[in-house]
Design a protein around this motif. Structure first.
Motif, PDB file in Angstrom:
ATOM      1  N   PRO A  44       2.445   6.931   5.301  1.00  0.00           N
ATOM      2  CA  PRO A  44       1.716   7.985   6.023  1.00  0.00           C
ATOM      3  C   PRO A  44       2.620   8.723   7.008  1.00  0.00           C
ATOM      4  O   PRO A  44       3.662   8.213   7.416  1.00  0.00           O
ATOM      5  CB  PRO A  44       0.614   7.220   6.751  1.00  0.00           C
ATOM      6  N   SER A  45       2.178   9.903   7.371  1.00  0.00           N
ATOM      7  CA  SER A  45       2.900  10.678   8.384  1.00  0.00           C
ATOM      8  C   SER A  45       2.560  10.129   9.765  1.00  0.00           C
ATOM      9  O   SER A  45       1.604   9.359   9.926  1.00  0.00           O
ATOM     10  CB  SER A  45       2.497  12.149   8.309  1.00  0.00           C
ATOM     11  N   ILE A  46       3.297  10.552  10.755  1.00  0.00           N
ATOM     12  CA  ILE A  46       3.035  10.119  12.135  1.00  0.00           C
ATOM     13  C   ILE A  46       1.639  10.559  12.578  1.00  0.00           C
ATOM     14  O   ILE A  46       0.970   9.867  13.345  1.00  0.00           O
ATOM     15  CB  ILE A  46       4.136  10.624  13.107  1.00  0.00           C
ATOM     16  N   ASP A  47       1.149  11.695  12.062  1.00  0.00           N
ATOM     17  CA  ASP A  47      -0.189  12.183  12.400  1.00  0.00           C
ATOM     18  C   ASP A  47      -1.286  11.305  11.809  1.00  0.00           C
ATOM     19  O   ASP A  47      -2.398  11.262  12.337  1.00  0.00           O
ATOM     20  CB  ASP A  47      -0.380  13.624  11.916  1.00  0.00           C
ATOM     21  N   GLU A  48      -0.983  10.637  10.712  1.00  0.00           N
ATOM     22  CA  GLU A  48      -1.970   9.772  10.054  1.00  0.00           C
ATOM     23  C   GLU A  48      -1.959   8.350  10.618  1.00  0.00           C
ATOM     24  O   GLU A  48      -2.907   7.599  10.415  1.00  0.00           O
ATOM     25  CB  GLU A  48      -1.682   9.696   8.550  1.00  0.00           C
ATOM     26  N   TRP A  49      -0.886   7.983  11.306  1.00  0.00           N
ATOM     27  CA  TRP A  49      -0.719   6.619  11.797  1.00  0.00           C
ATOM     28  C   TRP A  49      -1.598   6.388  13.029  1.00  0.00           C
ATOM     29  O   TRP A  49      -1.578   7.164  13.970  1.00  0.00           O
ATOM     30  CB  TRP A  49       0.747   6.361  12.141  1.00  0.00           C
ATOM     31  N   ILE A  55       0.838  -1.201   0.000  1.00  0.00           N
ATOM     32  CA  ILE A  55       0.000   0.000   0.000  1.00  0.00           C
ATOM     33  C   ILE A  55       0.873   1.250   0.000  1.00  0.00           C
ATOM     34  O   ILE A  55       0.669   2.165  -0.801  1.00  0.00           O
ATOM     35  CB  ILE A  55      -0.962  -0.007   1.210  1.00  0.00           C
ATOM     36  N   PHE A  56       1.872   1.272   0.874  1.00  0.00           N
ATOM     37  CA  PHE A  56       2.747   2.446   0.967  1.00  0.00           C
ATOM     38  C   PHE A  56       3.549   2.649  -0.307  1.00  0.00           C
ATOM     39  O   PHE A  56       3.884   3.781  -0.655  1.00  0.00           O
ATOM     40  CB  PHE A  56       3.678   2.341   2.172  1.00  0.00           C
ATOM     41  N   SER A  57       3.840   1.574  -1.027  1.00  0.00           N
ATOM     42  CA  SER A  57       4.589   1.714  -2.281  1.00  0.00           C
ATOM     43  C   SER A  57       3.765   2.444  -3.337  1.00  0.00           C
ATOM     44  O   SER A  57       4.317   3.006  -4.276  1.00  0.00           O
ATOM     45  CB  SER A  57       5.041   0.349  -2.809  1.00  0.00           C
ATOM     46  N   ILE A 104       1.889  -2.351  15.245  1.00  0.00           N
ATOM     47  CA  ILE A 104       2.994  -2.149  14.307  1.00  0.00           C
ATOM     48  C   ILE A 104       3.438  -0.685  14.389  1.00  0.00           C
ATOM     49  O   ILE A 104       2.611   0.225  14.339  1.00  0.00           O
ATOM     50  CB  ILE A 104       2.549  -2.473  12.866  1.00  0.00           C
ATOM     51  N   GLU A 105       4.724  -0.477  14.491  1.00  0.00           N
ATOM     52  CA  GLU A 105       5.264   0.881  14.572  1.00  0.00           C
ATOM     53  C   GLU A 105       5.478   1.453  13.170  1.00  0.00           C
ATOM     54  O   GLU A 105       5.949   0.738  12.282  1.00  0.00           O
ATOM     55  CB  GLU A 105       6.593   0.879  15.334  1.00  0.00           C
ATOM     56  N   LEU A 106       5.162   2.709  12.989  1.00  0.00           N
ATOM     57  CA  LEU A 106       5.349   3.363  11.698  1.00  0.00           C
ATOM     58  C   LEU A 106       6.809   3.331  11.264  1.00  0.00           C
ATOM     59  O   LEU A 106       7.113   3.151  10.085  1.00  0.00           O
ATOM     60  CB  LEU A 106       4.839   4.807  11.747  1.00  0.00           C
ATOM     61  N   ASN A 107       7.717   3.461  12.215  1.00  0.00           N
ATOM     62  CA  ASN A 107       9.136   3.481  11.855  1.00  0.00           C
ATOM     63  C   ASN A 107       9.652   2.120  11.389  1.00  0.00           C
ATOM     64  O   ASN A 107      10.813   1.980  11.042  1.00  0.00           O
ATOM     65  CB  ASN A 107      10.001   4.044  12.985  1.00  0.00           C
ATOM     66  N   SER A 108       8.767   1.119  11.360  1.00  0.00           N
ATOM     67  CA  SER A 108       9.108  -0.189  10.802  1.00  0.00           C
ATOM     68  C   SER A 108       9.137  -0.155   9.277  1.00  0.00           C
ATOM     69  O   SER A 108       9.598  -1.107   8.648  1.00  0.00           O
ATOM     70  CB  SER A 108       8.075  -1.239  11.220  1.00  0.00           C
ATOM     71  N   PHE A 109       8.626   0.932   8.702  1.00  0.00           N
ATOM     72  CA  PHE A 109       8.472   1.016   7.257  1.00  0.00           C
ATOM     73  C   PHE A 109       9.382   2.078   6.660  1.00  0.00           C
ATOM     74  O   PHE A 109       9.596   3.135   7.257  1.00  0.00           O
ATOM     75  CB  PHE A 109       7.022   1.348   6.893  1.00  0.00           C
ATOM     76  N   GLU A 110       9.860   1.780   5.473  1.00  0.00           N
ATOM     77  CA  GLU A 110      10.651   2.746   4.709  1.00  0.00           C
ATOM     78  C   GLU A 110       9.765   3.925   4.337  1.00  0.00           C
ATOM     79  O   GLU A 110       8.588   3.759   4.028  1.00  0.00           O
ATOM     80  CB  GLU A 110      11.157   2.049   3.441  1.00  0.00           C
TER      81      GLU A 110
END
Length: 113
Positions: A37-42, A30-32, A48-54
């Motif tokens: 998403p931004s931290i505000d959208e997470w 999805i992110f590709s 699952i942590e947002l910082n797990s994703f590129e």
């Protein structure tokens, strides 16, 4: 509305937009397409942590969806927003530029509405 955006895109692609075997893989796919998403959208209530994703930027849908006109891509982009409160509503979508075109004005070669 997310599902409508996926189905709309899949009509151009003639295959699934997002196909995955697990939750992490699905989010990466999805992110590709829509960008990370931004931290505000997470959401805060997920394991699952947002910082797990590129950190990825959104793809240009005109390049991803063969035959899709700019109006189609713009509408799909409004439908495929990560945060549901940022997605276009049904009422607003029905007045989108995509639906205001006549058949002769449309540059869309993939779908006839």
């Amino acid at each position: 509305m997310w599902s409508v955006g996926c189905i709309f895109a899949e009509m151009y692609l003639k295959h699934r937009l997002f196909q995955a075997t697990n939750e992490i893989n699905m989010l990466k796919r999805i992110f590709s397409v829509i960008g990370t998403p931004s931290i505000d959208e997470w959401p805060t209530s997920v394991h699952i942590e947002l910082n797990s994703f590129e950190k990825l930027k959104p793809k240009d849908l005109t390049l991803l969806l063969p035959g899709a006109c700019l109006e189609s891509c713009n509408l799909i982009s409004k439908l495929l927003r990560f945060k549901d409160s940022q997605r276009i509503s049904v009422e607003v979508a029905l007045h989108d530029d995509y639906f205001q075109q006549t058949g002769s004005e449309s540059q869309d070669s993939g779908i006839i509405v």
